[in-house]
Design a protein around this motif. Structure first.
Motif, PDB file in Angstrom:
ATOM      1  N   ALA A 174      21.034  36.696  19.904  1.00  0.00           N
ATOM      2  CA  ALA A 174      21.980  36.692  18.883  1.00  0.00           C
ATOM      3  C   ALA A 174      22.019  35.479  18.284  1.00  0.00           C
ATOM      4  CB  ALA A 174      23.241  37.267  19.299  1.00  0.00           C
ATOM      5  N   ALA A 175      22.023  34.378  19.009  1.00  0.00           N
ATOM      6  CA  ALA A 175      21.839  33.080  18.378  1.00  0.00           C
ATOM      7  C   ALA A 175      21.107  32.512  17.580  1.00  0.00           C
ATOM      8  CB  ALA A 175      22.071  31.931  19.364  1.00  0.00           C
TER       9      ALA A 175
ATOM     10  N   GLY B 156      34.255  48.707  26.475  1.00  0.00           N
ATOM     11  CA  GLY B 156      34.495  48.033  25.269  1.00  0.00           C
ATOM     12  C   GLY B 156      33.557  47.038  24.751  1.00  0.00           C
ATOM     13  N   PRO B 157      33.727  45.823  25.822  1.00  0.00           N
ATOM     14  CA  PRO B 157      32.796  44.741  25.613  1.00  0.00           C
ATOM     15  C   PRO B 157      31.490  44.873  25.169  1.00  0.00           C
ATOM     16  CG  PRO B 157      34.440  44.080  27.392  1.00  0.00           C
ATOM     17  CD  PRO B 157      34.425  45.880  27.118  1.00  0.00           C
ATOM     18  N   ILE B 158      30.589  45.811  26.007  1.00  0.00           N
ATOM     19  CA  ILE B 158      29.297  46.125  25.835  1.00  0.00           C
ATOM     20  C   ILE B 158      29.012  47.002  24.581  1.00  0.00           C
ATOM     21  CG2 ILE B 158      27.366  47.496  26.474  1.00  0.00           C
ATOM     22  CD1 ILE B 158      28.493  47.219  29.497  1.00  0.00           C
ATOM     23  N   MET B 159      29.933  47.739  24.016  1.00  0.00           N
ATOM     24  CA  MET B 159      29.830  48.636  22.771  1.00  0.00           C
ATOM     25  C   MET B 159      30.039  47.817  21.715  1.00  0.00           C
ATOM     26  SD  MET B 159      28.936  51.741  23.218  1.00  0.00           S
ATOM     27  CE  MET B 159      29.392  52.667  21.933  1.00  0.00           C
ATOM     28  N   SER B 160      30.630  46.500  21.670  1.00  0.00           N
ATOM     29  CA  SER B 160      30.813  45.783  20.559  1.00  0.00           C
ATOM     30  C   SER B 160      29.647  44.874  20.610  1.00  0.00           C
ATOM     31  CB  SER B 160      32.159  44.596  20.937  1.00  0.00           C
ATOM     32  OG  SER B 160      31.851  43.925  22.062  1.00  0.00           O
ATOM     33  N   LEU B 161      28.937  44.672  21.358  1.00  0.00           N
ATOM     34  CA  LEU B 161      27.577  43.945  21.214  1.00  0.00           C
ATOM     35  C   LEU B 161      26.763  44.255  19.964  1.00  0.00           C
ATOM     36  CD1 LEU B 161      26.326  43.519  24.934  1.00  0.00           C
ATOM     37  CD2 LEU B 161      27.630  41.768  23.563  1.00  0.00           C
ATOM     38  N   PRO B 162      26.461  45.257  19.614  1.00  0.00           N
ATOM     39  CA  PRO B 162      25.337  45.611  18.338  1.00  0.00           C
ATOM     40  C   PRO B 162      26.142  45.265  17.168  1.00  0.00           C
ATOM     41  CG  PRO B 162      25.606  47.313  19.699  1.00  0.00           C
ATOM     42  CD  PRO B 162      26.619  46.519  20.424  1.00  0.00           C
ATOM     43  N   ALA B 163      27.703  44.912  16.972  1.00  0.00           N
ATOM     44  CA  ALA B 163      28.027  44.576  15.871  1.00  0.00           C
ATOM     45  C   ALA B 163      27.687  43.205  15.522  1.00  0.00           C
ATOM     46  CB  ALA B 163      29.583  44.850  15.693  1.00  0.00           C
ATOM     47  N   GLN B 164      27.487  42.385  16.616  1.00  0.00           N
ATOM     48  CA  GLN B 164      27.346  40.884  16.341  1.00  0.00           C
ATOM     49  C   GLN B 164      25.872  40.585  15.560  1.00  0.00           C
ATOM     50  OE1 GLN B 164      27.803  38.706  20.017  1.00  0.00           O
ATOM     51  NE2 GLN B 164      29.006  40.276  21.015  1.00  0.00           N
TER      52      GLN B 164
ATOM     53  N   LEU C 234      20.450  40.495  30.904  1.00  0.00           N
ATOM     54  CA  LEU C 234      20.373  40.900  29.971  1.00  0.00           C
ATOM     55  C   LEU C 234      21.207  40.502  28.960  1.00  0.00           C
ATOM     56  CD1 LEU C 234      19.415  44.692  30.855  1.00  0.00           C
ATOM     57  CD2 LEU C 234      17.685  42.999  29.731  1.00  0.00           C
ATOM     58  N   LEU C 235      22.324  40.289  29.070  1.00  0.00           N
ATOM     59  CA  LEU C 235      23.467  39.489  28.594  1.00  0.00           C
ATOM     60  C   LEU C 235      23.132  38.307  28.060  1.00  0.00           C
ATOM     61  CD1 LEU C 235      26.171  39.826  27.010  1.00  0.00           C
ATOM     62  CD2 LEU C 235      26.980  38.913  29.131  1.00  0.00           C
ATOM     63  N   LEU C 236      22.414  37.500  28.893  1.00  0.00           N
ATOM     64  CA  LEU C 236      22.038  36.145  28.612  1.00  0.00           C
ATOM     65  C   LEU C 236      20.950  36.180  27.525  1.00  0.00           C
ATOM     66  CD1 LEU C 236      21.922  34.415  32.195  1.00  0.00           C
ATOM     67  CD2 LEU C 236      23.396  33.736  30.188  1.00  0.00           C
ATOM     68  N   ALA C 237      19.944  37.267  27.677  1.00  0.00           N
ATOM     69  CA  ALA C 237      18.766  37.256  26.880  1.00  0.00           C
ATOM     70  C   ALA C 237      19.521  37.588  25.281  1.00  0.00           C
ATOM     71  CB  ALA C 237      17.895  38.358  27.309  1.00  0.00           C
ATOM     72  N   PHE C 238      20.482  38.506  25.382  1.00  0.00           N
ATOM     73  CA  PHE C 238      21.016  38.928  24.309  1.00  0.00           C
ATOM     74  C   PHE C 238      21.727  37.936  23.406  1.00  0.00           C
ATOM     75  CE2 PHE C 238      25.053  40.294  21.933  1.00  0.00           C
ATOM     76  CZ  PHE C 238      24.321  40.925  20.942  1.00  0.00           C
ATOM     77  N   ASN C 239      22.290  37.039  24.160  1.00  0.00           N
ATOM     78  CA  ASN C 239      23.170  35.787  23.624  1.00  0.00           C
ATOM     79  C   ASN C 239      22.079  35.090  22.935  1.00  0.00           C
ATOM     80  OD1 ASN C 239      25.655  36.606  24.179  1.00  0.00           O
ATOM     81  ND2 ASN C 239      25.832  35.651  25.995  1.00  0.00           N
ATOM     82  N   ARG C 240      20.989  34.878  23.515  1.00  0.00           N
ATOM     83  CA  ARG C 240      19.822  33.736  22.902  1.00  0.00           C
ATOM     84  C   ARG C 240      19.488  34.620  21.781  1.00  0.00           C
ATOM     85  NH1 ARG C 240      15.902  30.623  27.312  1.00  0.00           N
ATOM     86  NH2 ARG C 240      17.834  29.619  28.272  1.00  0.00           N
TER      87      ARG C 240
ATOM     88  N   THR D  86      14.309  40.040  14.899  1.00  0.00           N
ATOM     89  CA  THR D  86      15.183  39.532  15.853  1.00  0.00           C
ATOM     90  C   THR D  86      16.464  40.394  16.077  1.00  0.00           C
ATOM     91  OG1 THR D  86      14.817  37.368  14.929  1.00  0.00           O
ATOM     92  CG2 THR D  86      16.792  37.554  16.300  1.00  0.00           C
ATOM     93  N   ALA D  87      16.945  41.153  15.241  1.00  0.00           N
ATOM     94  CA  ALA D  87      17.978  42.036  15.366  1.00  0.00           C
ATOM     95  C   ALA D  87      17.543  43.232  16.053  1.00  0.00           C
ATOM     96  CB  ALA D  87      18.460  42.534  13.781  1.00  0.00           C
ATOM     97  N   THR D  88      16.465  43.762  15.863  1.00  0.00           N
ATOM     98  CA  THR D  88      15.811  44.790  16.582  1.00  0.00           C
ATOM     99  C   THR D  88      15.560  44.421  18.175  1.00  0.00           C
ATOM    100  OG1 THR D  88      14.276  45.620  14.811  1.00  0.00           O
ATOM    101  CG2 THR D  88      13.620  46.377  16.979  1.00  0.00           C
ATOM    102  N   LEU D  89      15.283  43.536  18.475  1.00  0.00           N
ATOM    103  CA  LEU D  89      15.290  42.874  19.917  1.00  0.00           C
ATOM    104  C   LEU D  89      16.754  42.595  20.557  1.00  0.00           C
ATOM    105  CD1 LEU D  89      12.404  39.953  19.856  1.00  0.00           C
ATOM    106  CD2 LEU D  89      12.277  42.364  20.926  1.00  0.00           C
ATOM    107  N   ALA D  90      17.675  42.208  19.708  1.00  0.00           N
ATOM    108  CA  ALA D  90      19.051  42.103  20.052  1.00  0.00           C
ATOM    109  C   ALA D  90      19.683  43.466  20.495  1.00  0.00           C
ATOM    110  CB  ALA D  90      19.806  41.252  19.116  1.00  0.00           C
TER     111      ALA D  90
END
Length: 392
Positions: free
Chosen positions: A380-381, A308-316, A372-378, A200-204
């Motif tokens: 990450a959830a 900034g918002p994009i670069m913060s995504l992996p930390a989630q 892609l952000l929608l996919a990332f959020n799913r 899951t983390a890999t896909l995110a």
């Protein structure tokens, strides 16, 4: 030097040489076409090749620095950049141009990864967000300087003069680092611990890397094909380069402003999506309007805000134990995207007979980012739910 802000200035200047060298092909693309008899598609390939080594080197980049030491690794990377530029300056064939670009790109990739680690060592727990925002701005600043200076050098000294100017700047970077950089007294010890990303983390992380890569493809179309697009419309190469450089100068302001706005509103993804939509619309409009300077200014004010918002995504989705490998994967996806993007943009420009097609392609890539952000959020959830289940 033991002042961390002084160290930041040194690392900023050294990292700017990567951007300056990357842009050296696009900044004089019309001259390159006339001197070597190549098409926009060929130039797109040459631009993209700079990032090709990153696909293979982003993951092991940190290990290289750990094995040989930060300063030695960075000086070696700068030397590769220097050799690549000198080879391109005296290249008598297109194949040597390609080889020089690959050598230079190898140095640039290693340098980028290692400089980020060195900055973290100095600012961990000490204004690191501010330091990173300033550090990231070395990229648009370096590209802006190249757009202002390299076309003038190219028109007076030819393409060889351009590459020799890049080599001279890289040499300055070598001197700065050798004379002024020192590791912090409390630099963290290297860790030998290894960790694996779950599925899951890999896909995110892959989704986040694609968002960063595709957004940067769109941004790169502006300064990679913007000068050629304006030259097609009758502008001189010098005025075209200086006008497009406005985007980069304003991005130096809009990058930290976007991060500040995201933190202040607590809605970073809203900033990301809104900026992508406006950015794409402006990219479509620029080749089709006479209000070039106004659109360029608007692009500069908007295009840096999602960084900034994009670069913060992996930390989630990354835990401390998986951050090194996770960020390596993130940058590998980014470099792969940036390697292919200019190639496709150049091919489309050649097929349609106009550099404007590269802008349309860039706009399309930026518009994919909210999807892609929608996919990332799913994803990450799902990762968050899995952690909650594991902790109970």
């Amino acid at each position: 030097m033991r002042n961390r802000w002084g160290i930041l200035a040194v690392l900023f200047a050294v990292r700017a040489t990567i951007a300056f060298q990357f842009q050296s092909v696009a900044a004089v693309a019309p001259l390159l076409s006339s001197e070597l008899g190549v098409s926009l598609a060929d130039i797109g390939v040459l631009i993209g090749l700079y990032f090709a080594p990153g696909v293979a080197l982003a993951l092991p980049g940190g290990a290289i620095g750990q094995r040989f030491g930060d300063k030695t690794t960075v000086l070696g990377a700068l030397l590769l950049m220097l050799v690549g530029s000198v080879a391109m300056a005296f290249a008598a064939s297109w194949n040597i141009q390609i080889a020089g670009r690959l050598v230079a790109g190898t140095g640039g990739v290693i340098l980028s990864v290692q400089l980020t680690k060195m900055l973290t060592d100095w600012f961990a727990g000490k204004e690191i967000a501010t330091a990173m925002a300033i550090f990231v701005n070395s990229w648009p600043a370096g590209i802006a300087v190249s757009l202002l200076t390299l076309p003038l050098i190219g028109t007076s000294a030819g393409v060889s003069g351009v590459h020799l100017a890049v080599a001279a700047l890289v040499a300055v970077g070598i001197a700065l680092l050798a004379l002024f950089y020192r590791p912090p007294a409390d630099a963290p010890a290297a860790s030998t611990a290894t960790a694996r990303l779950d599925r899951t983390a890999t896909l995110a992380v892959i989704a986040a890397g694609l968002i960063w890569g595709l957004f940067n493809i769109g941004f790169a179309m502006i300064f990679s094909f913007g000068p050629s697009m304006l030259v097609e419309r009758g502008w001189s190469i010098a005025s075209a380069g200086s006008t497009i450089s406005i985007v980069l100068w304003l991005a130096v302001v809009s990058v930290p402003f976007g991060g500040f706005l995201a933190d202040r509103t607590k809605r970073p993804q809203t900033i990301l999506v809104a900026a992508c939509l406006v950015d794409a619309a402006l990219m479509i409009l620029l080749p089709r309007t006479g209000a070039v300077v106004s659109i360029v200014i608007a692009l500069g004010l908007v295009s840096g805000q999602p960084a900034g918002p994009i670069m913060s995504l992996p930390a989630q989705v990354l835990q401390p134990a998986t951050r090194a490998i996770g960020m390596g994967l993130f940058f590998a996806v980014y470099y792969g995207s940036m390697m292919l993007g200019p190639v496709v943009g150049g091919a489309l420009a050649k097929w349609t007979g106009s550099a404007a097609a590269a802008f349309d392609f860039g706009a399309a890539m930026v518009l994919v980012c909210p999807v892609l952000l929608l996919a990332f959020n799913r994803i990450a959830a799902g990762e968050t739910a899995a952690r909650a289940t594991a902790s109970t």
